[in-house]
Write a protein that holds these residues in place. Structure first.
Motif, short mmCIF file in Angstrom:
data_model
loop_
_atom_site.label_atom_id
_atom_site.label_comp_id
_atom_site.label_asym_id
_atom_site.label_seq_id
_atom_site.Cartn_x
_atom_site.Cartn_y
_atom_site.Cartn_z
N ILE A 69 0.86 -1.20 0.00
CA ILE A 69 0.00 0.00 0.00
C ILE A 69 0.89 1.25 0.00
CG2 ILE A 69 -1.84 1.27 1.19
CD1 ILE A 69 -2.54 -1.28 2.73
N VAL A 70 0.61 2.17 -0.90
CA VAL A 70 1.33 3.45 -0.90
C VAL A 70 0.42 4.49 -0.24
CG1 VAL A 70 2.15 5.34 -2.38
CG2 VAL A 70 2.74 2.97 -2.94
N VAL A 71 0.96 5.19 0.76
CA VAL A 71 0.19 6.25 1.42
C VAL A 71 0.74 7.59 0.95
CG1 VAL A 71 -0.44 7.28 3.63
CG2 VAL A 71 -0.27 4.81 3.43
N GLU A 72 -0.09 8.33 0.23
CA GLU A 72 0.37 9.61 -0.35
C GLU A 72 -0.03 10.74 0.57
OE1 GLU A 72 0.14 13.26 -1.70
OE2 GLU A 72 -1.77 12.27 -2.17
N LEU A 73 0.98 11.37 1.21
CA LEU A 73 0.72 12.50 2.12
C LEU A 73 1.66 13.65 1.77
CD1 LEU A 73 0.32 10.43 5.42
CD2 LEU A 73 -1.48 11.37 3.97
N ILE A 74 1.78 13.88 0.46
CA ILE A 74 2.66 14.94 -0.05
C ILE A 74 1.86 16.23 -0.25
CG2 ILE A 74 3.84 15.66 -2.15
CD1 ILE A 74 4.82 12.84 -2.51
N GLY A 75 0.68 16.08 -0.83
CA GLY A 75 -0.16 17.24 -1.15
C GLY A 75 0.12 17.73 -2.57
N GLY A 76 -0.72 18.67 -3.02
CA GLY A 76 -0.58 19.22 -4.37
C GLY A 76 -1.09 18.22 -5.40
N ASP A 77 -1.11 18.65 -6.67
CA ASP A 77 -1.69 17.74 -7.66
C ASP A 77 -0.75 17.45 -8.81
OD1 ASP A 77 -2.18 20.40 -8.72
OD2 ASP A 77 -3.45 19.39 -10.19
N THR A 78 0.54 17.75 -8.64
CA THR A 78 1.46 17.47 -9.75
C THR A 78 2.26 16.21 -9.47
OG1 THR A 78 1.57 19.87 -10.02
CG2 THR A 78 3.14 18.57 -11.29
N ALA A 79 3.26 16.32 -8.54
CA ALA A 79 4.05 15.13 -8.20
C ALA A 79 3.15 14.04 -7.63
CB ALA A 79 5.14 15.51 -7.19
N ALA A 80 2.18 14.45 -6.82
CA ALA A 80 1.29 13.46 -6.18
C ALA A 80 0.52 12.68 -7.24
CB ALA A 80 0.33 14.17 -5.23
N ARG A 81 0.03 13.36 -8.27
CA ARG A 81 -0.74 12.67 -9.32
C ARG A 81 0.13 11.63 -10.02
NH1 ARG A 81 -0.44 13.68 -14.59
NH2 ARG A 81 -1.98 12.64 -15.91
N GLU A 82 1.33 12.07 -10.36
CA GLU A 82 2.22 11.18 -11.09
C GLU A 82 2.58 9.95 -10.24
OE1 GLU A 82 6.18 10.08 -12.58
OE2 GLU A 82 6.25 11.95 -11.42
N LEU A 83 2.86 10.18 -8.97
CA LEU A 83 3.25 9.07 -8.08
C LEU A 83 2.09 8.11 -7.84
CD1 LEU A 83 5.35 11.25 -5.64
CD2 LEU A 83 6.24 9.27 -6.92
N VAL A 84 0.89 8.67 -7.64
CA VAL A 84 -0.28 7.81 -7.39
C VAL A 84 -0.58 6.97 -8.63
CG1 VAL A 84 -2.80 7.92 -7.09
CG2 VAL A 84 -1.30 9.19 -5.54
N ALA A 138 -7.21 17.89 -3.01
CA ALA A 138 -6.97 18.63 -4.25
C ALA A 138 -6.74 17.65 -5.39
CB ALA A 138 -5.76 19.54 -4.07
N LEU A 139 -5.94 16.64 -5.11
CA LEU A 139 -5.63 15.63 -6.13
C LEU A 139 -6.91 14.95 -6.62
CD1 LEU A 139 -3.43 13.83 -7.52
CD2 LEU A 139 -3.65 12.31 -5.57
N LEU A 140 -7.77 14.56 -5.68
CA LEU A 140 -8.98 13.82 -6.08
C LEU A 140 -10.01 14.72 -6.75
CD1 LEU A 140 -9.36 11.41 -3.05
CD2 LEU A 140 -8.31 10.97 -5.27
N ALA A 141 -10.16 15.94 -6.23
CA ALA A 141 -11.14 16.85 -6.83
C ALA A 141 -10.76 17.17 -8.29
CB ALA A 141 -11.25 18.12 -6.02
N LEU A 142 -9.45 17.27 -8.54
CA LEU A 142 -9.00 17.65 -9.88
C LEU A 142 -8.77 16.45 -10.80
CD1 LEU A 142 -6.48 20.43 -8.77
CD2 LEU A 142 -8.70 20.77 -9.84
N HIS A 143 -8.28 15.35 -10.23
CA HIS A 143 -7.89 14.21 -11.07
C HIS A 143 -8.54 12.90 -10.64
CE1 HIS A 143 -4.93 16.88 -12.77
NE2 HIS A 143 -4.43 17.12 -11.57
N GLY A 144 -9.56 12.99 -9.80
CA GLY A 144 -10.19 11.77 -9.27
C GLY A 144 -10.71 10.86 -10.37
N THR A 145 -11.33 11.45 -11.39
CA THR A 145 -11.93 10.62 -12.45
C THR A 145 -10.85 9.75 -13.10
OG1 THR A 145 -13.57 12.34 -12.79
CG2 THR A 145 -13.29 10.75 -14.58
N HIS A 173 -8.15 4.43 -13.48
CA HIS A 173 -6.92 3.62 -13.47
C HIS A 173 -7.02 2.51 -12.43
CE1 HIS A 173 -4.37 5.95 -16.09
NE2 HIS A 173 -3.32 5.23 -15.73
N ALA A 174 -7.47 2.90 -11.23
CA ALA A 174 -7.54 1.93 -10.13
C ALA A 174 -8.52 0.81 -10.47
CB ALA A 174 -7.95 2.64 -8.85
N HIS A 175 -9.66 1.20 -11.08
CA HIS A 175 -10.67 0.20 -11.45
C HIS A 175 -10.08 -0.78 -12.45
CE1 HIS A 175 -14.72 -1.29 -11.80
NE2 HIS A 175 -14.64 -1.21 -13.10
#
Ligand code: NAP
Ligand code: HSE
Length: 436
Positions: free
Chosen positions: A75-90, A106-113, A118-120
């Motif tokens: 399991i990766v726990v992402e606690l970096i914040g922001g939506d750039t590096a975090a998006r890429e890492l997730v 912020a990450l989910l509101a902007l890139h959740g879809t 991807h996760a699905h």
């Protein structure tokens, strides 16, 4: 059973709290999850920085990229914040078959879809309880506990920093900037606190709540957002005198014409429980057709309160890790191929009540002009009061409370009132909700 191995991205406020809570409650958590949950590796930006917790037993790796690629991390726990590096890492973690836990609204509101798709496709879970209302288990409550209901509306105080600022300004008369600095010191505020005080963080969280409540896609770009920076002590005081408190409310409501999605300071009757939520505490009022109103209350920010939600997700993911992906709770509560395309209402089309404060010349006929404008636009006045002029002053404050009306009409009324030669300053408008 072999321990589940966690890779932690970020060792700041929430990362440190997560290490602390997992360590302190290790035995209980293991008994609940059915196996040990161990932070195997962690990473941060500056590896020389002194941390708030001991990192003993955790392998510190040079970059977050190492963690998302390691085969021994479950399991990766992402606690970096922001939506750039975090998006890429997730996305990389998901592509590598890892489950993800994140507190990053912020990450989910902007890139959740994109992330959930991807996760699905990969059959992994993305858990995000900590992303909304800190330690309050509101995602689980709406997604699972209230699943029988047609949700009608949700109204929440979901930014601890703003609620803390408004409480301290009202109770102690402290200035805005001083209270904000204290919220930053306490670890409540975002890396850029403008995100909190301009209402953007509340809008990120509201986007997520609306998606899981109504089964709609994340639509952050359609949220109406107004923060608390323009509120003045005088309006907090007048509201109090009229029996209201001003709170930053995120509100989403199903209507016959579409879905309201809005964040703004709001007068709420002081007798409502939610109006009495103070300091960093959050509260979310969810109205379901079967259950009626339900209120969820708790600490909305801070290291351990947020860690409580992160660790709860870790336990959930651990329990479900070996289950068939088709039998898990859908990320956004509804099956991904059954999302609704209900439109989001433009702000001009929403209906609410209003507090208006006008600065008026103390002359005969001024109030008559103002009330005539309201009448012309079918705005019904609920209450009106005029403060007496101070010694030697020729201007007075006039406060008007309206009944519910369409925002378009109020906008037109404000334009016309501001055009009167007897109104020398812009009209202050704060929306008012009964929340019944
Ligand atoms: P924070 O204190 O600023 O910590 C962020 C951490 O991420 C720091 O350790 C930082 O490293 C690290 N980091 C930044 N960029 C990185 C990168 N590219 N690679 C690896 N590490 C990186 O933030 P926080 O308050 O813990 O918030 C973390 C997340 O939780 C955010 O999404 C926030 O919105 C969310 N959240 C926070 C709270 C709260 O109360 N604070 C509550 C709910 C949700 P350095 O320490 O070396 O700079
Ligand atoms: N900055 C956020 C707040 C952190 O003040 O509520 C919790 O999401």
């Amino acid at each position: 059973m072999k321990p589940i191995q966690v890779g932690l991205l970020g060792l700041g406020t929430v990362g440190s709290g997560t290490i602390e809570v997992l360590r302190r409650n290790r035995e209980e958590i293991s008994r609940r999850a059915g196996r040990d949950i161990v932070i195997k590796a962690a990473s941060a930006r500056d590896l020389t920085k002194e941390r708030k917790v001991s990192l003993e037993g955790i392998e510190i790796v040079p970059t977050a990229g190492h963690i998302v690629a390691r085969p021994d991390i479950d399991i990766v726990v992402e606690l970096i914040g922001g939506d750039t590096a975090a998006r890429e890492l997730v996305l990389r973690a998901i592509d590598n078959g890892k489950h993800v836990v994140t507190a990053n609204k912020a990450l989910l509101a902007l890139h959740g879809t994109e992330i959930f798709a991807h996760a699905h496709a990969k059959g992994v879970m993305v858990a995000f309880e900590a992303a909304v209302a800190g330690g309050i288990p509101i995602i689980k409550a709406i997604r699972e506990g209230l699943t029988a209901n047609r949700i009608e509306w949700i109204a929440g105080i979901i930014n601890g920093t703003c609620n803390y600022i408004l409480s301290e300004m009202r109770d102690k008369g402290l200035p805005f900037d001083m209270v904000l600095a204290e919220a930053q010191r306490l670890g409540y505020a975002e890396a850029d606190p403008a995100t909190d005080i301009e209402g953007v963080d509340t809008a990120h969280k509201l986007t997520i709540l609306a998606a899981i409540a109504f089964g709609i896609p994340m639509q952050f770009d359609k949220v109406y957002v107004e923060g608390i920076t323009k509120l003045t002590a005088i309006d907090l005081k007048y509201a109090e005198g009229l029996g209201y408190r001003i709170k930053l409310i995120g509100l989403t409501r199903r209507t016959g014409k579409g879905i309201e999605l809005r964040v703004h300071p709001t007068l709420v009757p002081a007798r409502r429980l939610i109006a009495n939520v103070e300091g960093v505490m959050n509260a979310v009022l969810v109205n379901g057709d079967a259950v009626g109103p339900t209120l969820f209350y708790g600490r909305g920010a801070g290291a351990e309160a947020t860690a409580s939600a992160v660790v709860a997700d870790l336990v959930d993911v651990t329990r479900m890790a070996t289950s068939d992906p088709e039998h898990r709770v859908p990320h956004l509560a509804f099956q991904p191929d059954r999302l609704s395309d209900a439109p989001i209402l433009a702000m001009e089309d929403i209906e609410t009540a209003y507090y208006l404060r006008l600065r008026a010349l103390d002359r005969p006929g001024v109030l008559a002009d103002v009330t005539r404008i309201c009448a012309d636009l079918s705005i019904s006045i609920d209450a009106i009061f005029q403060k007496e002029a101070g010694e030697g002053e020729d201007q007075v404050d006039v406060v008007i409370l309206t009944h519910r009306t369409v925002e378009r009409n109020i906008n037109a009324a404000i334009r016309r009132i501001e055009g009167l030669s007897t109104i020398p300053a812009p009209v202050v408008r704060v929306r008012l909700e009964e929340l019944l």
